[in-house]
Scaffold this motif. Structure first.
Motif, mmCIF file in Angstrom:
data_model
loop_
_atom_site.group_PDB
_atom_site.id
_atom_site.type_symbol
_atom_site.label_atom_id
_atom_site.label_comp_id
_atom_site.label_asym_id
_atom_site.label_seq_id
_atom_site.Cartn_x
_atom_site.Cartn_y
_atom_site.Cartn_z
ATOM 1 N N GLY A 204 33.763 34.104 37.260
ATOM 2 C CA GLY A 204 34.774 33.234 36.663
ATOM 3 C C GLY A 204 34.640 31.769 36.982
ATOM 4 N N LEU A 205 33.552 31.363 37.645
ATOM 5 C CA LEU A 205 33.377 29.953 37.994
ATOM 6 C C LEU A 205 33.315 29.076 36.751
ATOM 7 C CD1 LEU A 205 30.594 30.262 40.729
ATOM 8 C CD2 LEU A 205 32.970 29.585 41.142
ATOM 9 N N VAL A 241 40.405 23.351 36.985
ATOM 10 C CA VAL A 241 41.732 23.523 36.384
ATOM 11 C C VAL A 241 41.710 23.100 34.916
ATOM 12 C CG1 VAL A 241 44.135 22.764 36.454
ATOM 13 C CG2 VAL A 241 42.926 23.286 38.579
ATOM 14 N N ALA A 242 41.057 21.972 34.621
ATOM 15 C CA ALA A 242 41.049 21.454 33.251
ATOM 16 C C ALA A 242 40.337 22.392 32.288
ATOM 17 C CB ALA A 242 40.389 20.076 33.222
ATOM 18 N N ASP A 243 39.376 23.175 32.782
ATOM 19 C CA ASP A 243 38.634 24.072 31.892
ATOM 20 C C ASP A 243 39.338 25.412 31.703
ATOM 21 O OD1 ASP A 243 36.208 23.800 30.303
ATOM 22 O OD2 ASP A 243 35.509 25.593 31.353
ATOM 23 N N VAL A 244 40.487 25.579 32.309
ATOM 24 C CA VAL A 244 41.350 26.749 32.102
ATOM 25 C C VAL A 244 40.614 28.051 32.426
ATOM 26 C CG1 VAL A 244 43.208 27.582 30.616
ATOM 27 C CG2 VAL A 244 42.215 25.386 30.146
ATOM 28 N N VAL A 245 39.821 28.040 33.492
ATOM 29 C CA VAL A 245 39.222 29.293 33.964
ATOM 30 C C VAL A 245 40.238 30.007 34.846
ATOM 31 C CG1 VAL A 245 36.839 28.484 33.810
ATOM 32 C CG2 VAL A 245 38.144 28.087 35.917
ATOM 33 N N PRO A 246 40.073 31.311 35.053
ATOM 34 C CA PRO A 246 41.060 32.061 35.845
ATOM 35 C C PRO A 246 41.163 31.532 37.273
ATOM 36 C CG PRO A 246 39.627 33.560 34.626
ATOM 37 C CD PRO A 246 39.029 32.192 34.493
ATOM 38 N N LEU A 247 42.376 31.276 37.723
ATOM 39 C CA LEU A 247 42.578 30.776 39.077
ATOM 40 C C LEU A 247 42.814 31.946 40.035
ATOM 41 C CD1 LEU A 247 44.610 27.449 38.824
ATOM 42 C CD2 LEU A 247 42.162 27.832 39.032
ATOM 43 N N HIS A 248 41.771 32.726 40.192
ATOM 44 C CA HIS A 248 41.785 33.748 41.228
ATOM 45 C C HIS A 248 40.408 33.792 41.863
ATOM 46 C CE1 HIS A 248 39.627 36.399 38.457
ATOM 47 N NE2 HIS A 248 40.595 36.266 37.568
ATOM 48 N N GLY A 249 40.270 34.595 42.913
ATOM 49 C CA GLY A 249 38.994 34.669 43.606
ATOM 50 C C GLY A 249 38.548 33.319 44.144
ATOM 51 N N GLU A 250 37.275 33.035 43.984
ATOM 52 C CA GLU A 250 36.705 31.812 44.538
ATOM 53 C C GLU A 250 37.298 30.552 43.917
ATOM 54 O OE1 GLU A 250 32.249 30.048 45.621
ATOM 55 O OE2 GLU A 250 32.458 31.900 44.460
ATOM 56 N N ASN A 251 37.743 30.640 42.680
ATOM 57 C CA ASN A 251 38.337 29.453 42.048
ATOM 58 C C ASN A 251 39.585 28.990 42.783
ATOM 59 O OD1 ASN A 251 36.414 29.164 40.050
ATOM 60 N ND2 ASN A 251 37.533 30.383 38.546
#
Length: 584
Positions: A204-205, A241-251
């Motif tokens: 998800g990076l 944050v701006a690219d709206v990737v999932p904010l879990h795990g390493e993010n």
């Protein structure tokens, strides 16, 4: 059925979005994790956390625990190629993209490589003259400028023909996070966690996250002690944050570390951006999503993303401040253009039947750079998949935004024979169609959506995670909730429900009185609630009216004291009689 004044049958027009409150069953605290408040335990249990061992991964956001970067396929090869180029004094080109993720990834790699003495030039294609991704002319230009190694950021995974036709002797490393096509591009290294045979445990990076991992690997293997990947974490958090990737795990770990840097020692470019945005308190993920990210994206949408790159590469405020002001001005222009498109588009929406499953429209005057923003605004208002086009010339370019449960790329694959090109994700996509085929495409999109969406799909889900009386709302509860932050896609901010709240006073605030403030009370305590851009609702919310309110809990520190506020997300008339404070 509707009747006009003369008795004629009127076609029901497309209505604005409906909202469907989703309540967990049962909406009460469960046994377990008794050290926490009952409200927070409701939230945890709703997320499947019933034991401390299940909560621990949420609390472990230390980047030192992040997976080994060399688990990313081709990482070792890329490090060898880069180290060799640096040691030989060869020029390296870092090729980014014009959105916030591509810009921050480019900044991260360029800044890191220059810190070890690399000869680095940067390149970001222009949205309007070149379009997205690697292009052959750009690679020829970079080769003519002496670049013998090119590292891409946020693009290149599917640029098979461009990679194959690159200048002789040019080595090419692709760092990206987009979905991988059927054919691997003929490059020297492809670092993309979405490759099917990549053993990295988290796919998800964002692209800037992949760039950060490349710096971590280079510091470990090629330049120990000479490279500090953490220097760019403020930019990496912004891009993530701006690219709206999932904010879990390493993010989550990346964004937490980046927010800490933004609050303590931001780079000159980010500091200047915070200043023009008027952000002086603790910087949050919400600030990145709704204030800093749009300003970075404004450069690529309105003119040239190289302006944003130059800002974030600045070493001092003297050079950064005027660049940040230019971005501020471009962002204001972007907001104005978006509002104009939405205003014109809504006139077209009025012609649609309420049974319409999709919105497809365009105009020759609508600027390419803000089509996606306009589509998002229409989705917010009408909750339909939306396709917005610039209809100038023979090739019409469009942007699409979706709703929950409708995968845009699957839809576009179904319509692929009618498209010149397309790409994107489940919720956002870009596409190009020849003008002669637009009518067919419109029919195909409408048929595809109608076959897969019904009336229930057009109600926006509002997921409520806990019920609370106003007396439950304490700074300690806010602190508990923040243990789950940062919030965003894949890790939503918990929404609470309070029933039977009575309006004590209604106010509007802000320079143009566009925002709403409600003073509320239930039978246990009082509370202040705010809603941005909802000032027009004030006349409909008189004192004494009873409401059920859904909100996120906020806590501000003012004059040394914590002040709790409810950030309203929705409200409804209360179903039961009012409950008031004892003795009032």
């Amino acid at each position: 059925m509707q009747l006009s004044l003369d008795g004629a049958i009127m076609r029901p027009v497309l209505k604005k979005e409906r909202r469907n409150w989703l309540l967990p069953e049962p909406l009460r605290a469960q046994p377990g994790l008794e050290a926490f408040s009952s409200v927070f335990r409701q939230i945890l249990h709703g997320r499947g956390v019933t034991r401390q061992s299940q909560l621990d991964p949420w609390l472990q956001t230390d980047l030192e625990r992040a997976p080994d970067p060399f688990l990313l396929k081709d990482m070792a090869v890329a490090c060898e190629l880069i180290a060799d180029a640096v040691h030989r004094g060869e020029r390296i080109a870092v090729y980014g993209d014009y959105d916030a993720d591509g810009v921050t990834a480019c900044v991260t790699l360029a800044r890191g490589l220059r810190s070890v003495g690399a000869d680095v030039i940067t390149y970001i294609p222009n949205r309007f003259t070149e379009g997205y991704g690697l292009n052959a002319e750009a690679l020829k230009e970079l080769h003519a400028r002496g670049a013998r190694l090119v590292i891409t950021c946020d693009c290149g995974t599917n640029s098979v023909d461009v990679a194959r036709g690159r200048p002789a002797g040019m080595r090419l490393i692709v760092t990206d996070h987009h979905e991988v096509g059927e054919e691997r591009p003929p490059v020297d290294a492809l670092i993309n966690p979405k490759q099917a045979d990549c053993p990295y445990p988290f796919d998800g990076l964002a692209a800037c996250g992949v760039a950060y991992k490349l710096l971590v690997a280079l510091e470990q293997r090629a330049f120990p002690g000479r490279l500090d990947p953490a220097q760019s974490l403020d930019a990496v958090a912004l891009g993530t944050v701006a690219d709206v990737v999932p904010l879990h795990g390493e993010n989550r770990a990346i964004v937490r570390a980046g927010l800490q840097r933004l609050n303590q020692a931001p780079g000159a470019g980010c500091a200047a951006l915070l200043a023009v945005a008027g952000i002086s308190g603790p910087v949050t993920a919400e600030h990145l999503a709704f204030q800093l990210g749009p300003r970075i994206n404004a450069a690529g949408r309105m003119e040239d993303a190289m302006l944003a790159l130059e800002l974030l590469m600045s070493d001092n405020r003297e050079s950064a401040d005027p660049l940040a002001q230019r971005l501020q001005d471009q962002n204001a222009q972007r907001q104005q253009l978006t509002a104009e498109i939405v205003r014109e588009a809504k006139l077209q929406v009025e012609e649609l039947d309420n049974a319409a499953a999709v919105i497809v429209m365009g105009a020759a005057s609508w600027p390419l750079g803000v089509l996606g923003l306009a589509a998002s605004r229409l989705v917010e208002e009408f909750y339909r998949p939306t396709f917005v086009f610039n209809t100038d010339g023979d090739e019409w370019r469009g942007s699409a935004r979706s709703i929950e449960g409708f995968h845009l790329v699957d839809c576009l694959h179904d319509c692929a024979p009618l498209l010149h090109r397309f790409g994107g994700h489940a919720m956002a996509a870009g596409l190009t169609v020849r003008s002669s085929r637009f009518a067919e495409l419109k029919g195909c999109l409408e048929a595809y959506a109608a076959a897969r969406l019904n009336g229930d799909a057009f109600s926006r889900p509002v997921r409520i995670e806990a019920s609370a009386a106003f007396a439950d709302l304490k700074p300690s509860l806010h602190h508990e909730i923040q243990m789950l932050s940062p919030f965003g896609v894949g890790n939503r901010e918990p929404l609470l429900l309070s029933r039977e709240a009575e309006i004590v006073r209604t106010e509007t605030f802000g320079a143009d009185r566009r925002h709403l403030r409600l003073h509320l009370r239930d039978r246990t305590a009082s509370a202040e609630a705010i809603a941005f851009d909802k000032g027009a609702a004030a006349p409909h919310l008189p004192a004494g009216r009873r409401l059920d309110v859904v909100y996120a809990l906020q806590c501000d520190r003012w004059d040394g004291l914590d002040r709790l506020r409810l950030h309203l997300r929705d409200l409804r008339p209360a179903a039961q009689p009012a409950l008031v404070l004892a003795g009032v």
